[in-house]
Design a protein around this motif. Sequence first.
Motif, mmCIF file in Angstrom:
data_model
loop_
_atom_site.group_PDB
_atom_site.id
_atom_site.type_symbol
_atom_site.label_atom_id
_atom_site.label_comp_id
_atom_site.label_asym_id
_atom_site.label_seq_id
_atom_site.Cartn_x
_atom_site.Cartn_y
_atom_site.Cartn_z
ATOM 1 N N ALA A 95 2.745 -14.584 18.545
ATOM 2 C CA ALA A 95 3.730 -15.017 19.538
ATOM 3 C C ALA A 95 3.994 -13.809 20.440
ATOM 4 O O ALA A 95 4.762 -12.916 20.093
ATOM 5 N N SER A 96 3.340 -13.803 21.592
ATOM 6 C CA SER A 96 3.251 -12.590 22.403
ATOM 7 C C SER A 96 4.595 -12.042 22.838
ATOM 8 O O SER A 96 4.740 -10.838 23.027
ATOM 9 N N SER A 97 5.598 -12.909 23.030
ATOM 10 C CA SER A 97 6.889 -12.411 23.507
ATOM 11 C C SER A 97 7.742 -11.867 22.365
ATOM 12 O O SER A 97 8.852 -11.386 22.595
ATOM 13 N N LEU A 98 7.236 -11.938 21.140
ATOM 14 C CA LEU A 98 7.976 -11.481 19.957
ATOM 15 C C LEU A 98 7.234 -10.405 19.168
ATOM 16 O O LEU A 98 7.855 -9.576 18.513
ATOM 17 N N ASP A 99 5.898 -10.436 19.225
ATOM 18 C CA ASP A 99 5.067 -9.541 18.410
ATOM 19 C C ASP A 99 5.303 -8.073 18.752
ATOM 20 O O ASP A 99 5.405 -7.717 19.931
ATOM 21 N N GLN A 100 5.342 -7.230 17.746
ATOM 22 C CA GLN A 100 5.366 -5.791 17.979
ATOM 23 C C GLN A 100 4.750 -5.079 16.777
ATOM 24 O O GLN A 100 4.975 -5.462 15.633
ATOM 25 N N ILE A 101 3.965 -4.038 17.059
ATOM 26 C CA ILE A 101 3.328 -3.245 16.006
ATOM 27 C C ILE A 101 4.292 -2.146 15.557
ATOM 28 O O ILE A 101 5.003 -1.581 16.385
ATOM 29 N N GLY A 102 4.311 -1.856 14.277
ATOM 30 C CA GLY A 102 5.166 -0.773 13.792
ATOM 31 C C GLY A 102 4.694 -0.251 12.450
ATOM 32 O O GLY A 102 3.833 -0.849 11.803
ATOM 33 N N PRO A 103 5.273 0.887 12.021
ATOM 34 C CA PRO A 103 4.844 1.521 10.775
ATOM 35 C C PRO A 103 5.698 1.173 9.542
ATOM 36 O O PRO A 103 6.872 0.849 9.663
ATOM 37 N N PHE A 104 5.071 1.295 8.383
ATOM 38 C CA PHE A 104 5.748 1.395 7.089
ATOM 39 C C PHE A 104 5.606 2.843 6.647
ATOM 40 O O PHE A 104 4.541 3.442 6.829
ATOM 41 N N ALA A 105 6.660 3.391 6.042
ATOM 42 C CA ALA A 105 6.598 4.786 5.618
ATOM 43 C C ALA A 105 7.427 4.971 4.364
ATOM 44 O O ALA A 105 8.289 4.146 4.043
ATOM 45 N N VAL A 106 7.178 6.096 3.663
ATOM 46 C CA VAL A 106 7.959 6.370 2.457
ATOM 47 C C VAL A 106 9.359 6.851 2.819
ATOM 48 O O VAL A 106 10.291 6.700 2.040
ATOM 49 N N ASP A 107 9.501 7.454 4.012
ATOM 50 C CA ASP A 107 10.850 7.846 4.424
ATOM 51 C C ASP A 107 10.982 7.812 5.948
ATOM 52 O O ASP A 107 10.011 7.531 6.671
ATOM 53 N N ALA A 150 0.839 -1.202 0.000
ATOM 54 C CA ALA A 150 0.000 0.000 0.000
ATOM 55 C C ALA A 150 0.876 1.256 0.000
ATOM 56 O O ALA A 150 0.562 2.242 -0.658
ATOM 57 N N VAL A 151 1.990 1.194 0.730
ATOM 58 C CA VAL A 151 2.900 2.347 0.779
ATOM 59 C C VAL A 151 3.803 2.368 -0.464
ATOM 60 O O VAL A 151 3.963 3.399 -1.114
ATOM 61 N N ALA A 152 4.369 1.211 -0.816
ATOM 62 C CA ALA A 152 5.312 1.157 -1.941
ATOM 63 C C ALA A 152 4.655 1.563 -3.251
ATOM 64 O O ALA A 152 5.303 2.167 -4.113
ATOM 65 N N SER A 153 3.384 1.240 -3.404
ATOM 66 C CA SER A 153 2.713 1.549 -4.671
ATOM 67 C C SER A 153 2.101 2.940 -4.654
ATOM 68 O O SER A 153 1.410 3.321 -5.600
ATOM 69 N N GLY A 154 2.326 3.677 -3.573
ATOM 70 C CA GLY A 154 1.875 5.065 -3.546
ATOM 71 C C GLY A 154 0.400 5.261 -3.262
ATOM 72 O O GLY A 154 -0.140 6.346 -3.448
ATOM 73 N N ILE A 155 -0.275 4.203 -2.799
ATOM 74 C CA ILE A 155 -1.702 4.357 -2.483
ATOM 75 C C ILE A 155 -1.850 5.244 -1.241
ATOM 76 O O ILE A 155 -2.637 6.181 -1.215
ATOM 77 N N VAL A 156 -1.080 4.944 -0.212
ATOM 78 C CA VAL A 156 -1.069 5.740 1.027
ATOM 79 C C VAL A 156 0.397 5.951 1.428
ATOM 80 O O VAL A 156 1.258 5.154 1.053
ATOM 81 N N PRO A 157 0.664 7.005 2.207
ATOM 82 C CA PRO A 157 2.064 7.226 2.602
ATOM 83 C C PRO A 157 2.469 6.456 3.847
ATOM 84 O O PRO A 157 3.667 6.353 4.137
ATOM 85 N N LEU A 158 1.500 5.942 4.592
ATOM 86 C CA LEU A 158 1.811 5.268 5.852
ATOM 87 C C LEU A 158 0.930 4.049 6.009
ATOM 88 O O LEU A 158 -0.203 4.012 5.519
ATOM 89 N N SER A 159 1.451 3.053 6.754
ATOM 90 C CA SER A 159 0.602 1.925 7.112
ATOM 91 C C SER A 159 1.118 1.338 8.409
ATOM 92 O O SER A 159 2.236 1.635 8.834
ATOM 93 N N LEU A 160 0.283 0.531 9.031
ATOM 94 C CA LEU A 160 0.712 -0.200 10.224
ATOM 95 C C LEU A 160 0.797 -1.680 9.902
ATOM 96 O O LEU A 160 -0.040 -2.220 9.172
ATOM 97 N N GLY A 161 1.826 -2.322 10.454
ATOM 98 C CA GLY A 161 1.976 -3.759 10.334
ATOM 99 C C GLY A 161 2.339 -4.330 11.687
ATOM 100 O O GLY A 161 2.321 -3.620 12.697
ATOM 101 N N SER A 162 2.685 -5.593 11.699
ATOM 102 C CA SER A 162 3.202 -6.200 12.924
ATOM 103 C C SER A 162 4.397 -7.052 12.540
ATOM 104 O O SER A 162 4.495 -7.523 11.406
ATOM 105 N N ASP A 163 5.318 -7.211 13.496
ATOM 106 C CA ASP A 163 6.600 -7.856 13.212
ATOM 107 C C ASP A 163 6.901 -8.835 14.337
ATOM 108 O O ASP A 163 7.090 -8.436 15.480
ATOM 109 N N THR A 164 6.907 -10.118 14.002
ATOM 110 C CA THR A 164 7.170 -11.166 14.991
ATOM 111 C C THR A 164 8.551 -11.776 14.757
ATOM 112 O O THR A 164 9.231 -12.181 15.691
ATOM 113 N N GLY A 165 8.960 -11.835 13.455
ATOM 114 C CA GLY A 165 10.290 -12.352 13.124
ATOM 115 C C GLY A 165 10.885 -11.594 11.945
ATOM 116 O O GLY A 165 11.889 -12.017 11.370
ATOM 117 N N GLY A 166 10.224 -10.493 11.571
ATOM 118 C CA GLY A 166 10.690 -9.718 10.418
ATOM 119 C C GLY A 166 9.547 -9.249 9.534
ATOM 120 O O GLY A 166 9.773 -8.697 8.460
#
Lengths: 488, 101
Positions: free
Chosen positions: A206-218, A160-176
Motif C-alpha cells: 500500500a504505497s501511501s502507507l508502506d515504509q522501510i525501517g530497521p529492527f535493532a537490539v537497542d 533474526a534480531v531477537a534470537s541473536g542471529i544478527v544485531p540488525l535487520s530491515l523490515g517494512s511497516d504498512t500498519g505496524g
Amino acid sequence: MTVELGTARAIQAAVARGDVSAREVARDALERADARSDLGAFLHLDEDRVLAAADRVDTARSKGLTLGALAGVPVAIKDNLCERGVPTTCASRILQGFESFYDAHALTRLGAAGGVSFGRANMDEFAMGSSGENSSVKPTLNPWDRSRVPGGSSSGSAVAVASGIVPLSLGSDTGGSIRQPAAFCGVVGLKPTWGRVSRRGLVAFASSLDQIGPFAVDVKDAALAFEAIAGHDPDDSTSSNRGVPSLDASLAAAEQSGMKGLRVGVPEESSAEGLDPEVARATERALALLEAAGAQLVPVSLPLLPWAIDTYYVIASAEASSNLARFDGVRYGWRCEDAKGVVDLLERTRTLGFGPEVRRRIMLGTWVLSAGYFDAYYGQAQRVRTKFRQDFERAFSLCDVILTPTTPSPAFRLGERIDDPLSMYLADIFTIPANLAGLPAMSVPVAHSSGGLPIGVQLVADAFEEPRLFQAAAVLERERGPLPALGR
Amino acid sequence: MDKDTLRHTARLARLNLDLLPEEEVEELASQMQRIVAHVDRLREVDTAGVAATSQPHALVLSLRPDEPSRPPGPDAILAGAPARDEEHFLVPRVVGEDESS
C-alpha cells in the motif's frame, strides 16, 4: 571462536580496529542461524554470498579505506526488499523463483555503509498479516515461546534480531509490521516518517502507507541503521528531499538532560477496553519513568482510534488490489501452466499463486473500489484519514511525542487468530494511526509479562521529527533498566 | 456481500473462485461479510466538508539531474518472466481463444 559482540556498534568497532574480521563475524552469525533454524526466520540464506560480502569489508580495511558506520555488521533483509542475485519472493508462491535485477535503494545504502546483507527474512505473504503465519513457506516462531507468534508481517526480521542471529535487520511497516513484531519479540523497531526512506525496490503493498525501517537490539543501533538508509533517492519521487539530521545530538541530549523540556502526549483512548492489564501496567510505568526523567505528561486525544482498523483496511486493501494487479503470470515469478487462454492464465496464476489472506485483501480492495461502493468506502476512508492527520496536528501542538502501548496484548498463540481475520487485524490498532498520518514511530521494549513475554511501548513523533523520537526512546530504554535475556 | 457480489468481485480482481475448494469459498464469503460489516462503521464518522487524503505529506516535485544513464535492457527485465520468446513476454494464444470474458 564465537564472536559475542552484541550490538552493531560493537561489531563495527571491533572490525574497524581489526580485533575481528568481518568474515569471522559473518561465519559466527551463519552458525547461529543454523543452530536456530527451527525458528523459521530465513527463507533463503546463501553462505558463500554472505562470506563474500564480508570479505569485501575486510579487503577495504586491509587497503586502509575508511570503513562505514555498519562495516561488517550482518543485516537480515525482509523478503519483500529486492536484492540482486538472490530470490525475492515476498514469501509468496506467485513469486517463487523470482530474482530482481536491481537492489532496493535501502540495500544499496546499507552496503555503502559496510553492512553485510545476511539472508532473506521470512514474512507474512506480501506483508499482509500480524503473526508471520501467512508465509506461504513456513511460519516463524517466537524465540521467547515457540508456541507463540513473533508478530508480523516482518516476522523473520524481528526473530533474526531477537534470537541473536544478527544485531540488525530491515523490515517494512504498512500498519505496524515493524513495531508489532518488535514488541512481541522484545527488540527495537522503527518506522520512519513516510518519505524518509526510499521505497524503490520495496515490493509495493500500500504505497501511501508502506515504509522501510530497521529492527535493532537497542535504540543506538536503530539510529545507526536509520542514518544509513534515510535520505532522498532521485529514483523515488515520493522520497523526501529534506536533509537527514544526525541523531548524535538527540542521543547525547537523552544522556545529558533526559526528557527535560519535552512533553509526552498520553491519548486517553489508549487505555481502551480489551487492553491486557500487564500491557496497561507496562505503559503506565513507561510514562512514569519519562516523567521522572523530566518529561511533562500532557493529555491528548485521538478520538478516531476506534475507527483506525476500518480506515486502514479499506485504504490498504484498495491500494493492494491495485499494486498486486501486476502479478499476472506473464512478467514475474510463477505461472500456472495448464491454462486455456490469457484470461484463464491470469485467473489460475493469481487464484492459486496468492494465499488466502492476500486473496481476501485483493477482494476487499477491489470491492471498495468498484462502482457503487467507491465513495461510501474508499472515499470515506480517505476523508477519515484526513481527520486522523488533523487529530495528530492538534496533539502535536500540545506535545512533542505521544506514548501508547505498541500492541493490546503480548504475543498470542500460533493458530489462535488465523481463522479470524478481524481479531488478527486488531493487533494493529495502536500502530495503524502513525501509518495513516505518515508519522515516525518506534516500539521500545519496556517489560516482560508474568508469562515471560516481551512487552513494548510505542513512541510517535510529528513528521520528520525522528530526533525527538530517538531522544525519548533512548531515555526510556535507559530508565527501564535491563530486561531478562533470552535463554539459549 | 452476497455470493453473486463475491463472484463478481473475484472476476474483477482476476480471481476465479471455482478453482478453490467449496469450503474455502464458503469461509471467504463469511469472512468477507464480517469484514465488510466492520468497515461499514466508517459511515458513523462525520466527514462533511473534509477533503480526502491520498498520501500523508504534500510532495515536492523533484526532478533528477538531466544526465544520461543506461536503463536496464530487455534481457534484465525478461529474465524474471515465466516464459519469453527472445525479446517478448510469451502468453497463450489470444486470438480465437475460447473465452467469453
